[in-house]
Write an enzyme that holds these catalytic residues in place. Structure first.
Site, short mmCIF file in Angstrom:
data_model
loop_
_atom_site.label_atom_id
_atom_site.label_comp_id
_atom_site.label_asym_id
_atom_site.label_seq_id
_atom_site.Cartn_x
_atom_site.Cartn_y
_atom_site.Cartn_z
N LYS A 241 26.35 -28.46 -35.59
CA LYS A 241 25.76 -27.12 -35.48
C LYS A 241 24.97 -26.99 -34.18
O LYS A 241 25.09 -26.01 -33.43
CB LYS A 241 24.83 -26.85 -36.68
CG LYS A 241 24.04 -25.56 -36.60
CD LYS A 241 24.94 -24.34 -36.53
CE LYS A 241 24.13 -23.09 -36.24
NZ LYS A 241 24.97 -21.89 -36.06
N CYS A 295 17.81 -18.54 -32.21
CA CYS A 295 18.77 -19.64 -32.33
C CYS A 295 19.05 -20.28 -30.98
O CYS A 295 18.49 -21.31 -30.65
CB CYS A 295 20.04 -19.11 -32.98
SG CYS A 295 19.71 -18.48 -34.62
N1 NAI Z 1 20.61 -15.21 -37.62
C1 NAI Z 1 21.70 -15.86 -37.31
O1 NAI Z 1 22.60 -15.35 -36.62
C2 NAI Z 1 21.87 -17.26 -37.77
C3 NAI Z 1 20.78 -18.00 -38.25
N2 NAI Z 1 20.98 -19.30 -38.62
C4 NAI Z 1 19.86 -20.07 -39.16
O2 NAI Z 1 19.56 -19.57 -40.47
C5 NAI Z 1 18.17 -19.70 -40.74
C6 NAI Z 1 17.63 -18.36 -41.19
O3 NAI Z 1 17.87 -17.43 -40.16
P1 NAI Z 1 17.84 -15.85 -40.45
O4 NAI Z 1 18.44 -15.54 -41.77
O5 NAI Z 1 18.39 -15.17 -39.24
O6 NAI Z 1 16.26 -15.60 -40.53
P2 NAI Z 1 15.52 -14.22 -40.91
O7 NAI Z 1 14.22 -14.25 -40.19
O8 NAI Z 1 16.44 -13.07 -40.75
O9 NAI Z 1 15.26 -14.38 -42.49
C7 NAI Z 1 14.48 -15.42 -43.00
C8 NAI Z 1 14.04 -15.01 -44.40
O10 NAI Z 1 13.36 -16.12 -45.00
C9 NAI Z 1 12.23 -15.64 -45.67
N3 NAI Z 1 11.27 -16.73 -45.86
C10 NAI Z 1 10.34 -17.17 -44.99
N4 NAI Z 1 9.65 -18.20 -45.57
C11 NAI Z 1 10.20 -18.41 -46.80
C12 NAI Z 1 9.94 -19.31 -47.86
N5 NAI Z 1 8.99 -20.23 -47.78
N6 NAI Z 1 10.71 -19.22 -48.99
C13 NAI Z 1 11.68 -18.30 -49.08
N7 NAI Z 1 11.98 -17.41 -48.10
C14 NAI Z 1 11.23 -17.47 -46.99
C15 NAI Z 1 11.72 -14.50 -44.80
O11 NAI Z 1 10.89 -13.64 -45.55
C16 NAI Z 1 13.03 -13.85 -44.40
O12 NAI Z 1 13.43 -12.86 -45.33
C17 NAI Z 1 17.55 -20.25 -39.46
O13 NAI Z 1 17.44 -21.65 -39.58
C18 NAI Z 1 18.59 -19.94 -38.39
O14 NAI Z 1 18.56 -20.91 -37.35
C19 NAI Z 1 22.20 -19.92 -38.52
C20 NAI Z 1 23.29 -19.20 -38.05
C21 NAI Z 1 23.20 -17.85 -37.67
C1 SAJ Z 2 27.79 -21.00 -30.54
C2 SAJ Z 2 27.60 -19.57 -30.92
O1 SAJ Z 2 28.32 -18.69 -30.51
N1 SAJ Z 2 26.58 -19.31 -31.77
C3 SAJ Z 2 26.37 -17.96 -32.23
C4 SAJ Z 2 24.94 -17.54 -31.90
O2 SAJ Z 2 24.83 -16.20 -32.24
P1 SAJ Z 2 23.58 -15.29 -31.71
O3 SAJ Z 2 23.38 -14.26 -32.75
O4 SAJ Z 2 22.44 -16.14 -31.32
O5 SAJ Z 2 24.11 -14.49 -30.44
P2 SAJ Z 2 24.74 -14.94 -29.06
O6 SAJ Z 2 25.95 -14.10 -28.87
O7 SAJ Z 2 24.87 -16.39 -28.96
O8 SAJ Z 2 23.62 -14.42 -28.00
C5 SAJ Z 2 22.42 -15.09 -27.85
C6 SAJ Z 2 21.76 -14.49 -26.59
O9 SAJ Z 2 22.51 -14.87 -25.42
C7 SAJ Z 2 22.89 -13.72 -24.69
N2 SAJ Z 2 24.22 -13.98 -24.12
C8 SAJ Z 2 25.25 -14.32 -24.95
C9 SAJ Z 2 26.48 -14.61 -24.40
C10 SAJ Z 2 26.66 -14.55 -22.99
O10 SAJ Z 2 27.74 -14.78 -22.46
N3 SAJ Z 2 25.60 -14.22 -22.21
C11 SAJ Z 2 24.38 -13.92 -22.73
O11 SAJ Z 2 23.44 -13.62 -21.99
C12 SAJ Z 2 22.88 -12.58 -25.69
O12 SAJ Z 2 22.63 -11.35 -25.04
C13 SAJ Z 2 21.72 -12.96 -26.60
O13 SAJ Z 2 20.49 -12.53 -26.06
O14 SAJ Z 2 24.02 -18.34 -32.63
C14 SAJ Z 2 24.20 -18.30 -34.06
C15 SAJ Z 2 23.11 -19.14 -34.68
O15 SAJ Z 2 23.24 -20.36 -34.75
O16 SAJ Z 2 22.16 -18.51 -35.10
C16 SAJ Z 2 25.58 -18.83 -34.40
O17 SAJ Z 2 25.76 -18.90 -35.79
C17 SAJ Z 2 26.59 -17.94 -33.73
O18 SAJ Z 2 27.91 -18.43 -34.01
#
Ligand code: NAI
Ligand code: SAJ
Length: 464
Positions: A241, A295
């Protein structure tokens, strides 16, 4: 939600099950293994919904009472996920999905515990796993033999085997071999979460022991149409990851560094990148005003900080990406001065404040530092973002998009091109002296402004 004990009657458990996997999958899909999902945010709510549509027996846990009460009413607080609102309404309506602010009650009744809470970094850029620790402590109070804990939130390598498994051993009354733990990363992108979780690509699974890997695979093989990629152990899965995210940060940094050559080379670097990428082994990313979200800009510190091995490339990439907001401000200033406008006398509007289009998330958004730097230079800064209803992190005067026509500005910076901006009637705007197109998304713009596209260079007069 039927609790673990009553629902397990006659079946036993998943971790350590003696029945064949077909019977285990059948038991899972008939709700015999109640699921608790800890964290109902951008990732957790879609995940809970997909689990609920498969097994019909999910309790979502969140500390935010507004999140929980909206869910209990069948409402969906995550607005930018296609299909999620109606799915959540149906699942709550047929009792497949419930929500609570009580993690220990949920832990007591569940036998599958899915953890997807925030794993941010501190001011000092150290991984901040305090929320994870809290959730693991809550789960430990309700962990029973045969349970399995699935960690989906992104963590530094070794976290699952040490911080999670060892704490569960220490804080529950169970022994090694009586419960399972696996790291099963969420690889989804906001905006396509349901599609991704249901099976845009395989689910990676790595357990603290073989039985954890097996039991977790039974679950995700049932959920994900693309199946499961099992790896040697939890740490390998954590590395998978992280490496995905580090690859992205480093490659965005390469694009940002190349993009800054556009002026001296007198070429459109984006054109060169597009053509270079026709080579199948070349995947140069896009230059921009910065890298946001909680992230990609955070993940490098999950390797840089906790470990001794030097990571100069990861650090250098962070430096390049973190320099892009200042690069953007310098271009605004250069443009204004070329038009005889001092930045301290300028009115500037920033379009798009979230970290990327269509996602309501502002953590590490480039627009935060751009607004702060402009304000520090005494410019009068306005901001427009259709997804946001609070703006305190930004040094701006927030305005509605339709007010743009009443505002006569000297500079306009497009940081995040939300689709709502396609409705802007550019010909009805007072031409700003300077336009910075951060994402090369203002194509075919009829304007006499001084336009600078990051990665493309400056264009005075007609910009197309
Ligand atoms: N947002 C994305 O695109 C992605 C996020 N992740 C990972 O997933 C995890 C969560 O990310 P998001 O869903 O985007 O965060 P988010 O900030 O959107 O949601 C987090 C949720 O957890 C809740 N929370 C906080 N403390 C808590 C607790 N003690 N018990 C239960 N709930 C609690 C918050 O109230 C909130 O609703 C992170 O580790 C992130 O790195 C992985 C892939 C994609
Ligand atoms: C390897 C990969 O593509 N990871 C994805 C990424 O999604 P995330 O929502 O963070 O968006 P993102 O498209 O990576 O953009 C992150 C940031 O980087 C910027 N960005 C993105 C691509 C690019 O060519 N140039 C650039 O400047 C975007 O504007 C943004 O500000 O991070 C996610 C995560 O781990 O949260 C992951 O699940 C997603 O698959």
């Amino acid at each position: 939600m039927t609790d673990a004990n009553s629902s397990r009657e006659g079946f036993g458990s998943l971790y350590g099950a003696s029945t064949d996997e077909g019977a285990q999958k059948e038991a899972f899909t008939s709700g015999k293994f109640p699921v608790a999902v800890y964290g109902l945010g951008k990732m957790g709510l879609p995940l809970a919904a997909v689990f609920a549509e498969i097994c019909g027996n999910v309790i979502g846990v969140d500390i935010d009472p507004d999140v929980v009460s909206s869910l209990q009413n069948g409402d969906c607080h995550i607005k930018q996920e296609p299909g999620l609102g109606s799915l959540v309404a149906d699942l709550v309506n047929n009792d497949s999905l419930q929500a609570t602010t009580e993690p220990r009650e949920a832990a007591r009744d569940a036998s599958i515990h899915v953890v997807i809470v925030p794993t941010p970094i501190t001011e000092q850029k150290e991984p901040d796993l305090a929320i994870l620790d809290t959730v693991i402590a809550d789960i430990a109070t309700g962990l029973t033999e045969g349970d399995i804990v699935l960690v989906e939130c992104t963590v530094p390598p070794k976290t699952t085997e040490t911080r999670v498994f060892e704490r569960l051993l220490g804080e529950s009354d169970l022994n090694r071999g009586e419960f399972g733990v696996a790291f099963c990363p969420e690889r989804t992108s906001s905006g396509r979460a349901l599609e991704d979780i249901r099976g845009a690509y395989p689910k990676v699974v790595g357990g603290i022991d073989d039985e954890s890997t097996r039991a977790a695979s039974v679950i995700y093989d049932t959920i994900n149409s693309e199946g499961v990629l099992t790896v040697s152990d939890a740490t390998t899965a954590e590395a998978v990851k992280l490496f995905e995210g580090l690859y992205r940060d480093v490659n965005i940094a390469l694009a940002n560094e190349l993009g800054q050559f556009t002026d001296e080379l007198g070429i459109d670097v984006r054109e060169a990148i597009d053509i270079a990428n026709t080579q199948p082994f070349c995947h140069i990313h896009n230059p921009g005003p910065g890298v946001g979200g909680h992230c990609i800009p955070y993940y490098p510190y999950f390797l840089i900080k906790p470990f001794e091995t030097p990571a100069p490339l990861l650090s250098a990439a962070r430096e390049v990406n973190d320099s892009m907001p200042s690069f953007t401000v310098a271009k605004v200033r250069e443009g204004l001065e070329s038009q005889g406008i001092a930045i301290e006398d300028a009115k500037i509007v920033i379009l798009g404040l979230t970290y990327r289009p269509g996602v309501k998330e502002i953590r590490a958004s480039p627009a935060i530092s751009i607004s702060q730097e402009l304000s520090a230079l005494d410019a009068e800064v306005f901001g427009i973002d259709p997804l946001l209803d609070s703006f305190e992190e930004f040094d701006i005067q927030p305005i509605e998009q339709d007010k743009l026509y009443e505002l006569s500005v000297d500079g306009l910076i497009l940081v995040t091109p939300h689709e709502e901006f396609e409705q802007i009637q550019w010909t009805e705007l007072d031409d700003p002296a300077v336009i910075i197109d951060g994402r090369a998304s203002l194509e075919n713009l009829e304007t006499d402004s001084w336009v600078y596209t990051i990665g493309r260079g400056k264009q005075i007069g007609k910009y197309s």
